[in-house]
Design a protein around this motif. Sequence first.
Motif, short mmCIF file in Angstrom:
data_model
loop_
_atom_site.label_atom_id
_atom_site.label_comp_id
_atom_site.label_asym_id
_atom_site.label_seq_id
_atom_site.Cartn_x
_atom_site.Cartn_y
_atom_site.Cartn_z
N ASP A 108 -27.01 3.57 38.55
CA ASP A 108 -25.78 4.38 38.51
C ASP A 108 -24.59 3.49 38.87
N THR A 109 -23.92 2.95 37.82
CA THR A 109 -22.81 2.02 38.04
C THR A 109 -21.61 2.71 38.69
N ASP A 110 -21.32 3.93 38.27
CA ASP A 110 -20.17 4.65 38.85
C ASP A 110 -20.35 4.86 40.35
N TYR A 111 -21.57 5.18 40.73
CA TYR A 111 -21.84 5.38 42.15
C TYR A 111 -21.62 4.08 42.93
N ILE A 112 -22.08 2.97 42.35
CA ILE A 112 -21.92 1.67 43.00
C ILE A 112 -20.44 1.34 43.17
N VAL A 113 -19.63 1.58 42.13
CA VAL A 113 -18.18 1.28 42.19
C VAL A 113 -17.50 2.17 43.24
N ASP A 114 -17.86 3.46 43.22
CA ASP A 114 -17.23 4.39 44.17
C ASP A 114 -17.53 3.97 45.61
N ILE A 115 -18.80 3.73 45.90
CA ILE A 115 -19.17 3.34 47.27
C ILE A 115 -18.57 1.98 47.62
N GLY A 116 -18.52 1.07 46.61
CA GLY A 116 -17.94 -0.24 46.85
C GLY A 116 -16.48 -0.15 47.22
N MET A 117 -15.73 0.76 46.57
CA MET A 117 -14.32 0.95 46.91
C MET A 117 -14.16 1.51 48.32
N TRP A 118 -15.07 2.43 48.67
CA TRP A 118 -15.05 2.94 50.04
C TRP A 118 -15.30 1.82 51.04
N MET A 119 -16.25 0.97 50.74
CA MET A 119 -16.56 -0.15 51.63
C MET A 119 -15.37 -1.10 51.76
N LEU A 120 -14.67 -1.33 50.64
CA LEU A 120 -13.50 -2.20 50.67
C LEU A 120 -12.40 -1.61 51.53
N GLY A 121 -12.16 -0.30 51.37
CA GLY A 121 -11.13 0.36 52.18
C GLY A 121 -11.46 0.36 53.66
N ILE A 122 -12.75 0.63 53.97
CA ILE A 122 -13.17 0.64 55.37
C ILE A 122 -13.06 -0.76 55.98
N SER A 123 -13.40 -1.78 55.19
CA SER A 123 -13.28 -3.16 55.67
C SER A 123 -11.83 -3.51 55.98
N LEU A 124 -10.91 -3.04 55.13
CA LEU A 124 -9.49 -3.30 55.35
C LEU A 124 -9.01 -2.63 56.64
N VAL A 125 -9.44 -1.39 56.85
CA VAL A 125 -9.08 -0.69 58.09
C VAL A 125 -9.62 -1.44 59.30
N GLN A 126 -10.87 -1.94 59.20
CA GLN A 126 -11.47 -2.68 60.29
C GLN A 126 -10.67 -3.94 60.62
N VAL A 127 -10.28 -4.67 59.59
CA VAL A 127 -9.51 -5.91 59.79
C VAL A 127 -8.17 -5.62 60.46
N LEU A 128 -7.44 -4.63 59.94
CA LEU A 128 -6.13 -4.30 60.50
C LEU A 128 -6.23 -3.83 61.95
N CYS A 129 -7.22 -3.00 62.23
CA CYS A 129 -7.41 -2.52 63.60
C CYS A 129 -7.78 -3.65 64.55
N SER A 130 -8.61 -4.57 64.07
CA SER A 130 -9.02 -5.70 64.91
C SER A 130 -7.83 -6.60 65.23
N ILE A 131 -6.98 -6.86 64.23
CA ILE A 131 -5.80 -7.70 64.46
C ILE A 131 -4.85 -7.03 65.45
N ALA A 132 -4.58 -5.76 65.24
CA ALA A 132 -3.67 -5.04 66.14
C ALA A 132 -4.24 -4.96 67.56
N SER A 133 -5.56 -4.76 67.65
CA SER A 133 -6.21 -4.69 68.95
C SER A 133 -6.09 -6.02 69.69
N SER A 134 -6.31 -7.12 68.98
CA SER A 134 -6.19 -8.44 69.60
C SER A 134 -4.76 -8.69 70.09
N TYR A 135 -3.79 -8.22 69.33
CA TYR A 135 -2.39 -8.41 69.71
C TYR A 135 -2.08 -7.67 71.01
N PHE A 136 -2.44 -6.39 71.06
CA PHE A 136 -2.15 -5.61 72.26
C PHE A 136 -2.97 -6.08 73.46
N GLY A 137 -4.21 -6.51 73.22
CA GLY A 137 -5.03 -7.03 74.31
C GLY A 137 -4.46 -8.31 74.89
#
Length: 577
Positions: free
Chosen positions: A50-79
């Motif tokens: 199911d290629t559509d399923y793979i793309v959909d989940i992959g986009m979710w993973m990409l978005g979650i990874s971006l949120v993780q990176v931004l939160c980690s950078i901001a957390s390091s700054y405030f810490g």
Amino acid sequence: MLIRLLRTYLRAYSRELTAVVALQFVATLAMLYLPTLNADIIDKGIARGDTDYIVDIGMWMLGISLVQVLCSIASSYFGARASLGAGRDIRRDLMHRVGTFSAREVGKFGAPSLITRTTNDVQQVQMLGVMACTILVTAPIMCIGGIVMGLHVGSSLAIVLIIAVPVLGGSMAVIIAKMIPGFRAMQERIDAVNRVLREQITGIRVVRAFVREPYERKRFAAANDDLTAAALRVGRLMALMLPVVTVITNLTMVAIVWYGGYRISAGAVEIGALTAMISYVMQIMMAVMMASFLAMMAPRAAVCAERITDVLETETSVVPATETKTFAGDPGSVEFRSAQFHYPGAEQPVLCDISLSARAGTTTAVVGSTGAGKTTLLGLIPRLIDVTDGSVVVGGTDVRSLDPDVLRSAIGLVPQKPYLFSGTIATNMRYGKADATDDEIWEALTIAQAADFVRDMPDGLDTAVAQGGTTVSGGQRQRLAIARAVIRRPDIYLFDDSFSALDLTTDARLRAALKPVTRDACVIIVAQRISTIIDADSIVVLEHGRVVGTGTHDELLDSCSTYAEIVESQLSVEQAR
């Protein structure tokens, strides 16, 4: 000590710490959710084509990874903002506390140790704070969350985690427990290296004059070797941590792959679940490694925090009055009333039953053999130290009841070892009077017989001065220190053997120039040279911390054998010349 110190200084940064906790919580949850999505791609997307399923989940993973990176950078700054701010506040409070210490407290800790505690020790606590702001949130969530998510995607593989996590945690605890005494020894060895190095740099002329370079090299080498040995002992334990974690992690991975393969062949576990389990095991081990790294830093930081707290909790023996008084009379009068000073632990007091007075418009000289207590006597007047019995009265008020700033603003002190600060001639003169004009500085330099050599300097008042005044001679340093005291026109002048480096001609000219300036002030002079104090209105003779004679020069020659001996010894030397 460490927790209390961090809690005290991080309290002011509660908003930054709240932001760190929230951001790290989001970033860690995001990281924990990614292996589950990856398992879904394998088991539900790839397995079914199911290629559509793979793309959909992959986009979710990409978005979650971006949120993780931004939160980690901001957390390091405030810490970093919180921990570095706390480090700045600790250094500030240490400096303020040391600034209140008398000679007793400074001698108790030692200047090299105080420097180490203010710099190296604070840095260790600060580094721990930087790491703790992120790891203390990330590691527990990652570890617990990894276990929960691992059980969720592959409950049949949980037996491996139940065995591996306690083994890893126990191994780290044993190693860290052995590191604590090693870190304490390291900080003590750093103090020793700083002490030896400071002595050698400060006393380089003496070392060279007595050809003691080989001895000093051996002394530094011994202190350096001790520090190296202590660091190696700790370093071996630190080096052991990574191999232990790596071995346990690899064994855990092998066990999961072997047992997981067995369960897959039995149809009890899917391939995606095994892949997710491997990711969660890596996250759990990473969390333990992070916690271990923090725990590795904690013992040294704990020792440093203990040393910092020792300084912060040490009260000065010169305690400001809760309700200060003003001068009840002429601020140029000084009186000792049965004053005594006793160092803690010493068998005999340095000063015992000192009773004498000095009035404005008079010159009082203090003479005596080396170790008689002359410098200690002078130090009691501006409250550099406090009497242990009796009292010292300035301007009709006990100095312990006066505001220290008010008391010291009425005093011009020229210490036995004149000290100049790094800067220029002008900045050093303005230590005596912050708003002094150039004309006032030149006037003070002229009185102190220092104007001629300052004019001959390449930049005059703007000539650079090295720390301690090492770029000028001893006699020049004394005259600059005298000018620094003269420029403030105080009510009381304290000269602690301040003419010892001057030749007789310069000494005589300087004293003649001082007379009109100090005519209405109280002048107290500690001197070894009789010619300097022969015209004093009153001469006090000290011997073994006691007053053995008081009077004028002629009176003491007849009534005080100690003074007569001092005079005779110097006259014979001067006549021989």
